[in-house]
Design an enzyme around this catalytic site. Structure first.
Site, PDB file in Angstrom:
ATOM      1  N   ASP A 338       0.827  -1.203   0.000  1.00 26.19           N
ATOM      2  CA  ASP A 338       0.000   0.000   0.000  1.00 26.19           C
ATOM      3  C   ASP A 338       0.868   1.262   0.000  1.00 26.19           C
ATOM      4  O   ASP A 338       1.967   1.268   0.550  1.00 26.19           O
ATOM      5  CB  ASP A 338      -0.858  -0.042   1.273  1.00 26.19           C
ATOM      6  CG  ASP A 338      -1.880   1.056   1.310  1.00 26.19           C
ATOM      7  OD1 ASP A 338      -2.660   1.160   0.348  1.00 26.19           O
ATOM      8  OD2 ASP A 338      -1.909   1.818   2.300  1.00 26.19           O
ATOM      9  N   GLU A 367       1.681  -0.013  -4.670  1.00 21.08           N
ATOM     10  CA  GLU A 367       0.739   0.977  -5.196  1.00 21.08           C
ATOM     11  C   GLU A 367       1.424   2.337  -5.239  1.00 21.08           C
ATOM     12  O   GLU A 367       1.691   2.922  -4.200  1.00 21.08           O
ATOM     13  CB  GLU A 367      -0.489   1.046  -4.278  1.00 21.08           C
ATOM     14  CG  GLU A 367      -1.449   2.151  -4.629  1.00 21.08           C
ATOM     15  CD  GLU A 367      -2.264   2.657  -3.448  1.00 21.08           C
ATOM     16  OE1 GLU A 367      -3.375   3.116  -3.658  1.00 21.08           O
ATOM     17  OE2 GLU A 367      -1.759   2.607  -2.298  1.00 21.08           O
TER      18      GLU A 367
END
Ligand code: CA
Length: 623
Positions: A338, A367
């Site tokens: 993340d 990400e």
């Protein structure tokens, strides 16, 4: 001088106070370890009242206590161990002494299991992203717990937990397998014992999972550690891999360690609350200001997700060991990270290297939500002369994501329409291996794909055809196959709705053909057909990609290897086009017919191919 004396006196008094109290050990992280890991070192975080004031010894064959660190907070000790290859599985005792007090804390060293783990995901895979709270509720007894900071579960409230869990997801492995999916990625499963938080005036739960409160506990509302392990085992038995969603940048405001920090520098602390700017340019910008970089990297993601300081070596060890522990303990195959670009990048390289050293086949894809290839390349192995070189093998391909959507939304022109998709891929030279990027059309943070393209089923099929036939590792957000739709309006809850049929009392069950309407079955069968073809044809995994310049709203590319050539011919226009194939001779010479793999029909003449309006044909060329 007086001041120093006073300080010394204060310390002596404080020491006296500590002496008067007994010590306790309440936690050890990691909670266990294994013998036979490639990396023989381990740093145990030992926590409890005055745990840092004990003198530790370890007496276990093959295990050596190399160093015991004390830190600002006397309630912590950090113990550096080495575990020799010869060490046997068993329970070692950490013995802590102070004065007449002796504490004995057992710590288990397990044998490594032979079960699959770290298998990686490659371009041979098709990843399905689901939010476990919103997918299937298989156990109503774990929907809510009165002893948790957020004791609610209510499907009528879009911001509360809805009760989905790992037991439920386990029941739908056959559905996913039948769809052609080969890997499952859940939004994070770790405990999020967070209170409801006020976001934009609305109280929201942490059902999304991005605010960890205990790294070594899977949220009991999802079923806990045992349910996760069972899920992974069942997925593996069904031939499906499992991707874990990791968060290094921050933790939840209710994380146990925040209640009594080991040291101030565990977090990035600011004189007054400082949010990250969310701007990524300062990180790669050769002209950028250090102050801008610090805000981007060290500012907090939101007020209730404190920013972890990964340049603190204790924090780094804590996070890296947790990653290794998760893969080893649960049998995880790939690692999604993340908010990758807000992390300390040298730390990310260390963490990636530790995982890849222990599990050489593991895949890691972070990400990094950027809008251009240069910034995207920075966070993966790249060919650009950046002063910092990332070792991340993969990454989520946000550039191709926006390019595919623009290609479907925009009118064709010099740079627009399908030229956007073509141009994005034409810049692949910046990556060491672009086939390791994970492609997608939507996710839990974006508008749903179907809504973005105006709920047009023809366009829907074109985009999915691209996703499943171009380079990269395709991933799909849950429900796309049954035409779930919505914009993030008024909030992201709209794109995170429950999968119909996954919850007790659902009137519709879209896991079954009978519960889907004709249009939904049409979409489902389309995804299934293409995903199955992709799964069974290595040319779409490892075959080369050759694309030709788009012309008049058409876009043609080929995937090819020594044994097969697949032509993907797209017509984005509203009218039928007859494609003159003469300019594709480089790849078509020698082929005289083709099989349309979506309709199982044959094309006998390849000189001029009829492309219906808004269609992408997938043609397997034949000699
Ligand atoms: Ca449940």
């Amino acid at each position: 001088m007086k001041r120093i004396l006073f300080l010394l006196l204060s310390l002596a008094l404080a020491g006296g106070a500590v002496q008067a109290q007994t010590a306790e050990i309440k936690r050890v992280n990691p909670t266990n370890w294994w013998v036979g890991m490639k990396n023989p070192t381990l740093q145990l975080l030992v926590y409890g009242p005055n745990a840092g004031t004990l003198t530790y010894t370890v007496n276990y064959p093959g295990v050596k206590l190399v160093k015991a660190h004390t830190v600002e907070n006397p309630n912590y000790a950090f113990l550096d161990l080495t575990i020799a290859a010869s060490a046997k599985p068993g329970t070692l005792n950490l013995v802590g002494k102070r004065g007449s007090q002796t504490l004995t804390q057992p710590f288990v060293l397990k044998a490594r299991s032979r079960e699959p783990k770290g298998q990686g995901v490659t371009a041979a895979d098709f990843i399905y992203l689901a939010m476990p709270d919103r997918f299937v509720n298989g156990d109503q007894s774990n929907d809510k717990f009165a002893d948790m900071a957020d004791p609610n579960a209510d499907r009528a409230n879009p911001f509360y937990r809805h009760g989905g869990d790992l037991a439920g997801a386990s029941q739908r492995l056959d559905y996913l397998k039948d769809l052609g999916v080969t890997a499952i990625w859940f939004t994070p499963v770790l405990e999020n014992n967070q209170p409801l938080t006020n976001e934009g005036g609305v109280m929201r739960s942490a059902y999304h999972g991005y605010g960890f409160t205990d790294h070594y506990t899977v949220d009991k509302r999802l079923g806990g550690n045992d349910a996760y392990k069972a899920f992974v085992q069942r997925a593996h038995a069904a031939g499906l891999k499992v991707v874990q969603d990791a968060v290094y940048n921050h933790c939840g405001i209710n994380h146990w360690i925040l209640k009594d920090l080991p040291m101030k520098s565990w977090l990035h602390q600011w004189p007054t609350y400082t949010n990250t700017s969310y701007k990524y340019q300062p990180i790669t910008d050769p002209h950028g200001a250090e102050s801008d970089r610090r805000v981007t990297l060290d500012g907090w993601f939101v007020p209730f997700l404190p920013d972890l300081n990964q340049s603190n070596p204790y924090v780094a060890n804590f996070l890296i060991q947790h990653a290794l522990w998760s893969v080893e303990n649960f049998g995880i195959d790939a690692w999604r990270i993340d908010t990758y670009m807000y992390n300390d990048q040298p730390f990310m390289n260390r963490c990636n290297a530790a995982l890849m050293n222990e599990y050489p086949a593991i895949h890691i894809f972070g990400e990094s939500w950027v809008n251009n290839v240069v910034d995207q390349a920075y966070y993966t192995r790249n060919t650009i002369n950046f002063p910092f070189k990332s070792n991340q093998p993969g990454g989520l391909d946000f550039v191709v994501y926006s390019a595919m959507l623009d290609a479907l939304k925009q009118k064709f022109s010099w740079d627009d329409g399908v030229n956007r998709f073509y141009q994005a891929l034409a810049q692949d030279a910046v990556y060491v291996d672009p086939t390791k990027l994970v492609t997608f059309l939507d996710n839990h943070d974006t508008d749903r794909y179907l809504s973005v393209i105006g709920e047009d089923l023809d366009k829907y099929k074109i985009g999915l055809t691209w996703l499943l036939t171009t380079r990269g590792i395709p991933s799909m957000y849950y429900g796309t196959e049954i035409l779930m739709k919505n914009f993030k309006d008024p909030s992201d809850a709209e794109v995170r709705r429950d999968f119909p049929g996954g919850f007790p009392g659902d009137k519709e069950n879209k896991f079954e053909a009978a519960g889907r309407n004709d249009r939904e079955n049409n979409a489902f069968q389309f995804v299934r057909k293409l995903a199955t073809y992709r799964r069974d044809n290595p040319v779409l995994h490892t075959g080369k990609l050759m694309q030709f310049l788009p012309q008049e709203g058409t876009y043609v590319y080929f995937r090819y290897d020594g044994s097969k050539t697949v032509m993907v011919a797209t017509n984005t226009n509203d009218k039928e086009i007859v494609l003159d194939t003469a300019r594709f001779a480089e790849r078509m010479t020698g082929f005289s017919s083709a099989r349309n793999v979506l309709t199982d029909t044959s094309i006998g003449d390849l000189k001029a191919i009829k492309l219906p309006a808004k269609t992408a044909l997938v043609l397997e060329l034949k000699k």
